[in-house]
Every structure is written in structure tokens, then in C-alpha cells.
Design a protein around this motif. Structure first.
Motif, mmCIF file in Angstrom:
data_model
loop_
_atom_site.group_PDB
_atom_site.id
_atom_site.type_symbol
_atom_site.label_atom_id
_atom_site.label_comp_id
_atom_site.label_asym_id
_atom_site.label_seq_id
_atom_site.Cartn_x
_atom_site.Cartn_y
_atom_site.Cartn_z
ATOM 1 N N ALA A 1 -9.612 10.071 1.392
ATOM 2 C CA ALA A 1 -9.992 9.731 0.021
ATOM 3 C C ALA A 1 -9.639 8.280 -0.285
ATOM 4 C CB ALA A 1 -9.302 10.666 -0.967
ATOM 5 N N ALA A 2 -8.505 7.812 0.216
ATOM 6 C CA ALA A 2 -8.102 6.422 0.003
ATOM 7 C C ALA A 2 -9.079 5.462 0.672
ATOM 8 C CB ALA A 2 -6.681 6.204 0.519
ATOM 9 N N VAL A 3 -9.565 5.806 1.846
ATOM 10 C CA VAL A 3 -10.552 4.966 2.526
ATOM 11 C C VAL A 3 -11.848 4.942 1.736
ATOM 12 C CG1 VAL A 3 -12.004 4.774 4.579
ATOM 13 C CG2 VAL A 3 -9.570 5.214 4.829
ATOM 14 N N MET A 4 -12.285 6.113 1.282
ATOM 15 C CA MET A 4 -13.528 6.196 0.522
ATOM 16 C C MET A 4 -13.440 5.389 -0.776
ATOM 17 S SD MET A 4 -15.451 7.941 2.481
ATOM 18 C CE MET A 4 -16.828 8.501 1.520
ATOM 19 N N ASP A 5 -12.264 5.338 -1.378
ATOM 20 C CA ASP A 5 -12.063 4.565 -2.602
ATOM 21 C C ASP A 5 -11.890 3.073 -2.335
ATOM 22 O OD1 ASP A 5 -12.154 6.902 -4.042
ATOM 23 O OD2 ASP A 5 -9.971 7.088 -4.240
ATOM 24 N N GLY A 6 -11.782 2.687 -1.070
ATOM 25 C CA GLY A 6 -11.575 1.284 -0.728
ATOM 26 C C GLY A 6 -10.138 0.823 -0.905
ATOM 27 N N SER A 7 -9.203 1.746 -0.983
ATOM 28 C CA SER A 7 -7.803 1.403 -1.239
ATOM 29 C C SER A 7 -7.172 0.571 -0.134
ATOM 30 C CB SER A 7 -6.968 2.677 -1.423
ATOM 31 O OG SER A 7 -7.425 3.413 -2.526
ATOM 32 N N PHE A 8 -7.652 0.689 1.091
ATOM 33 C CA PHE A 8 -7.026 -0.008 2.212
ATOM 34 C C PHE A 8 -7.614 -1.398 2.464
ATOM 35 C CE2 PHE A 8 -5.892 4.412 3.428
ATOM 36 C CZ PHE A 8 -4.528 4.237 3.538
ATOM 37 N N THR A 9 -8.519 -1.871 1.620
ATOM 38 C CA THR A 9 -9.092 -3.201 1.818
ATOM 39 C C THR A 9 -8.362 -4.221 0.948
ATOM 40 O OG1 THR A 9 -10.792 -2.637 0.201
ATOM 41 C CG2 THR A 9 -11.399 -2.467 2.511
ATOM 42 N N GLY A 10 -8.201 -5.424 1.475
ATOM 43 C CA GLY A 10 -7.539 -6.495 0.745
ATOM 44 C C GLY A 10 -6.052 -6.281 0.553
ATOM 45 N N ILE A 11 -5.431 -5.528 1.451
ATOM 46 C CA ILE A 11 -4.012 -5.215 1.320
ATOM 47 C C ILE A 11 -3.207 -6.076 2.299
ATOM 48 C CG2 ILE A 11 -2.280 -3.392 1.580
ATOM 49 C CD1 ILE A 11 -4.200 -3.083 -0.819
#
Length: 180
Positions: free
Chosen positions: A71-81
Motif C-alpha cells: 500500500a505504501a508503494v502504491m501511494d508513492g510513499s517510498f519516493t523522494g525519501i
């Protein structure tokens, strides 16, 4: 690294210097606070970090995700970190869940996040149990409850907060000190 002396506003001077270095190197510091358990006070901790970075005048984005990785990947949570903070407790299965997350990050092309991981642990681990081999910051188990009892919205905010340990660990990693 110790926080050092505080300025009149309560901000550790060493942390102000790190914030200036980070701001000079990037337009924004991206931090993801990923929880291993949805019952943990993730929102309160994210707010604490955001307020501390604002006090340092460090442009930052503190996002939250977890415990579902997909779900975190689908939400884009891991980009720009830039720095991943994993929030867990002192429970018996926490280290296993932490290692599963690290293995998943490595298997899914997110090795840089696995390398810049800080484990924020609520509560002291039981004695005679090995601690995870990551940068680790131990937080008081009841810090969110104490904040609500105090009557202050966020008593650790601005110059009144007692600990810069987690924010300091994030700044150390962002300036390259955490990799030592």
C-alpha cells in the motif's frame, strides 16, 4: 553525536549547523516514518519531527506509511525519501518484522532506504535480547500519553521539547554521519 549546547530558543547549536548543511545540499529533506504496528503513535512522532525541522528552518517533508508495504508503494510513499525511520516497539517479534521490511526493501530495489534506516523503538528492549543492527533511538513508551495528559498540544515542540535524539539521528544520516 551529542546535541551540544542549546541556543536561547532551545535548539541544539550542533543541530542548527547540520540543518544549514542539509539545506545547502538539497531543496527538501524527505523523511518517511514507517510503522510496524498501526497501534503505535506514528502521527504524533511525525508531527514532532516536522515541528523540530521547522524550528531548525529546514525545508522538509515528513511522510507516514505502514505497516502494509505494498500500500505504501502504491501511494508513492517510498519516493523522494532520504531517510527511513521505522517505528516499532520492544515486543518479541519486532526485530523479525523489521528484518522482513529490510529484506523487502532490498528485494524491491530500495537498497538506499535500507541503508539509511533508523529504528525508532518505543520502550527499552528486554535485557539479554540482541538489539537490531541499525541506528536505533529508544523513545519512552508512553510519550504520546504524557503529551495528552500535560494539556499542551505538543509539549516537545519548539524550545519546550526535551529530546532531539530522533531528529538528531535523522540529521546525522542526512549529513552522512550516520553511515559511520
Amino acid at each position: 553525536m551529542k546535541a551540544g549546547r542549546s541556543t536561547p530558543g532551545g535548539v541544539p547549536a550542533a543541530r542548527q549547523q547540520q540543518a544549514r548543511e542539509i539545506a545547502a545540499a538539497r531543496s527538501e529533506l524527505g523523511v518517511l516514518l514507517f510503522t510496524l504496528d498501526p497501534a503505535l503513535p506514528q502521527a504524533e512522532l511525525a508531527q514532532q519531527l516536522a515541528e523540530q525541522f521547522a524550528e531548525l528552518q529546514l525545508p522538509s517533508r515528513v511522510a507516514t506509511a505502514g505497516p502494509q508495504r505494498v500500500a505504501a508503494v502504491m501511494d508513492g510513499s517510498f519516493t523522494g525519501i532520504d531517510v527511513l525511520v521505522v517505528l516499532g516497539d520492544a515486543g518479541a517479534d519486532t526485530e523479525d518484522r523489521l528484518m522482513e521490511l529490510v529484506e523487502w526493501l532490498l528485494a524491491n530495489g530500495r537498497g538506499a532506504l535500507a541503508e539509511n534506516l533508523i529504528f525508532a523503538q518505543l520502550g527499552q528492549p528486554p535485557k539479554h535480547r540482541p538489539v537490531p543492527a541499525f541506528a536505533r533511538v529508544v523513545l519512552e513508551r508512553n510519550f504520546a500519553a504524557e503529551a495528552r495528559k500535560s494539556g499542551l498540544r505538543f509539549p516537545w515542540a519548539a524550545s519546550s521539547h526535551p529530546s532531539w535524539e530522533l531528529a538528531g539521528a535523522v540529521l546525522d544520516y542526512a549529513t552522512g554521519l550516520g553511515a559511520e
